[in-house]
Scaffold this active site. Structure first.
Site, short mmCIF file in Angstrom:
data_model
loop_
_atom_site.label_atom_id
_atom_site.label_comp_id
_atom_site.label_asym_id
_atom_site.label_seq_id
_atom_site.Cartn_x
_atom_site.Cartn_y
_atom_site.Cartn_z
N HIS A 69 -38.40 -5.13 -31.41
CA HIS A 69 -38.14 -4.94 -29.46
C HIS A 69 -38.53 -6.34 -28.64
O HIS A 69 -37.14 -6.17 -28.26
CB HIS A 69 -39.82 -4.68 -29.01
N GLU A 70 -38.85 -7.65 -29.37
CA GLU A 70 -38.46 -9.32 -28.82
C GLU A 70 -37.00 -9.84 -29.25
O GLU A 70 -36.42 -10.18 -27.78
CB GLU A 70 -39.43 -10.10 -29.21
N HIS A 115 -35.05 -7.49 -26.28
CA HIS A 115 -34.64 -8.74 -24.85
C HIS A 115 -33.68 -9.55 -25.12
O HIS A 115 -32.77 -9.91 -24.00
CB HIS A 115 -35.29 -9.38 -24.61
N GLU A 150 -37.46 -3.10 -20.72
CA GLU A 150 -38.03 -2.48 -21.97
C GLU A 150 -37.36 -1.19 -22.81
O GLU A 150 -37.28 -1.55 -23.81
CB GLU A 150 -39.19 -2.20 -21.32
N ASP A 182 -36.06 -0.97 -26.49
CA ASP A 182 -37.20 0.03 -27.27
C ASP A 182 -35.55 0.08 -28.07
O ASP A 182 -36.24 0.44 -29.95
CB ASP A 182 -38.11 0.63 -26.31
#
Length: 412
Positions: free
Chosen positions: A274-275, A278, A352, A356
């Site tokens: 997930h990070e 970003h 976010e 995801d």
């Protein structure tokens, strides 16, 4: 004019307290219901603890917020800022020394006002709900080191900015913006190696198989991992976290030891994916650019307002030093934040969801990320039932119930 500004400030405060009240009433009404997708992980007893923890933190937060607002109103609109400004001016120090003393005294005063609330939060609320693991000795050590680091950084940043204001009175807004941007970039580089080790003990990840999996996933996304560390966060709290540091394609991954205890290897990899999302979507870069543009616009407007000499009159003063006008500008910035905050929150929640989706594609395991979110919410006693209006205004992450639902829809 002071009444107009004071009314605007009170309106913002009212919005804050109304939203907060709605959020707590919503929790009391729906907080006992186990959300769909959380069955088997959260029961009635856990929901009661979540509600108690959230309400307890909220009560103390309301008192702290109310006190802060009252002190600010008295200081700005009660004439104390003018008295304080003249007291500094009567010392007849240089421009830079006057500025350092002006803001240092205010910072110390704020620290002392916040201190009882920080202590109560750490050693009463966090202790009561089983999160606090910090000793008084470690707390004192952290405070001393934190104050020293803050004093050094604060002194360097403020001295440099004030020197630029003095050296370039007609273009300081541009030079100060550039100085702040470079200083922020400098901190991003040195903090993981100089500042963070003052507070945490970094060790190589003691799970070779997990480190290999993390490295493979990162390489699949086009990232090179310099090191994977675990830190002794459990010395201070049982809350968990993980983060990346580094600029560019080379990343340093840090995992809290509490996270390693709470999640499985699949779930940890999903959280890190997930990070990575970003980074791949350039969310961090875009946010930094927006922040820098907003900062530039604010500094340009600040220069214009200071040059026009209109700021002291906004709070009923006949005149004021540059430093006093900076305080008034900070009040105007907080009012503007009431408009910017919900927009920024909405954009952040969009990011976010994108991260995801990227994590699901990268790992092929939406269920692992959903499971990780459920466990993190459960173990950290996160509020599962925020009021929609409160979440829309403040939440940088979508409510966890909605995130979990979307992830499980993808895996079904």
């Amino acid at each position: 004019m002071p009444w107009i500004l004071l009314s605007a400030y009170l309106a913002v405060v009212c919005i804050e307290f109304v939203l907060d009240g709605l959020n707590m009433r919503h929790l009391r009404r729906y907080g006992h219901e186990v959300p769909a997708g959380f069955e088997g992980e959260i029961d009635g007893e856990r929901l009661a603890r979540i509600s108690d923890y959230t309400l307890c933190r909220n009560r103390v937060g309301r008192i702290e917020s109310l006190l802060s607002h009252l002190l600010l109103i008295v200081f700005l609109f009660g004439g104390l800022l003018g008295l304080y400004d003249r007291w500094i001016e009567d010392m007849q120090l240089s421009f830079i020394l006057s500025g350092l003393l002006f803001f240092a005294c205010l910072s110390v005063a704020k620290y002392l006002v916040d201190l009882p609330f920080n202590l109560y939060h750490q050693f009463v609320i966090e202790e009561r709900f089983g999160f606090n693991t910090m000793t008084w000795r470690l707390w004192l050590s952290d405070q001393i080191k934190g104050l020293l680091v803050s004093a050094v950084l604060f002194g360097l940043l403020l001295s440099g900015a004030l020197w630029l204001v003095q050296a370039a009175p007609h273009s300081w807004w541009l030079w100060v913006w550039g100085f702040f941007a470079l200083f922020s970039l400098f901190l991003m580089y040195v903090s993981p190696y100089v500042i963070e080790p003052l507070f945490f003990k970094f060790e190589p990840l003691g799970q070779p198989e997990l480190e290999e999996r993390i490295t493979r996933v990162m390489e699949k996304a086009g990232l090179k991992v310099s090191r994977v560390f675990q830190v002794d966060a459990s010395r201070r709290s049982r809350h968990s976290n993980a983060y990346f540091t580094g600029i560019g394609r080379v990343k340093r991954i840090v995992l809290f030891d509490t996270l390693l205890e709470q999640l499985t290897a699949d779930e940890i990899v999903a959280v890190l994916a997930h990070e990575v999302g970003h980074w791949k979507k350039r969310h961090v870069f875009k946010r930094l650019m927006v922040v820098q543009l907003l900062s530039l616009a604010f500094l340009a407007a600040s220069w214009w307002l200071v040059d026009a000499g209109v700021l002291p009159g906004l709070i009923g003063l006949e005149d004021g030093s540059f430093f006093a006008q900076v305080i008034i500008l900070s009040l105007l910035a907080s009012l503007a934040g009431c408009v910017v905050t919900p927009i920024w929150s909405a954009l952040s929640r969009r990011d976010e969801y994108q991260a995801d989706r990227f994590a699901c594609r990268l790992t092929g395991d939406a269920q692992a990320l959903a499971s990780a979110l459920v466990k993190l919410s459960r173990d950290n006693l996160a509020n599962l039932r925020p009021h929609p209006a409160y979440a829309a205004f403040y939440y940088s992450h979508p409510p966890v119930i909605e995130r979990v639902r979307r992830l499980r829809d993808r895996s079904s």
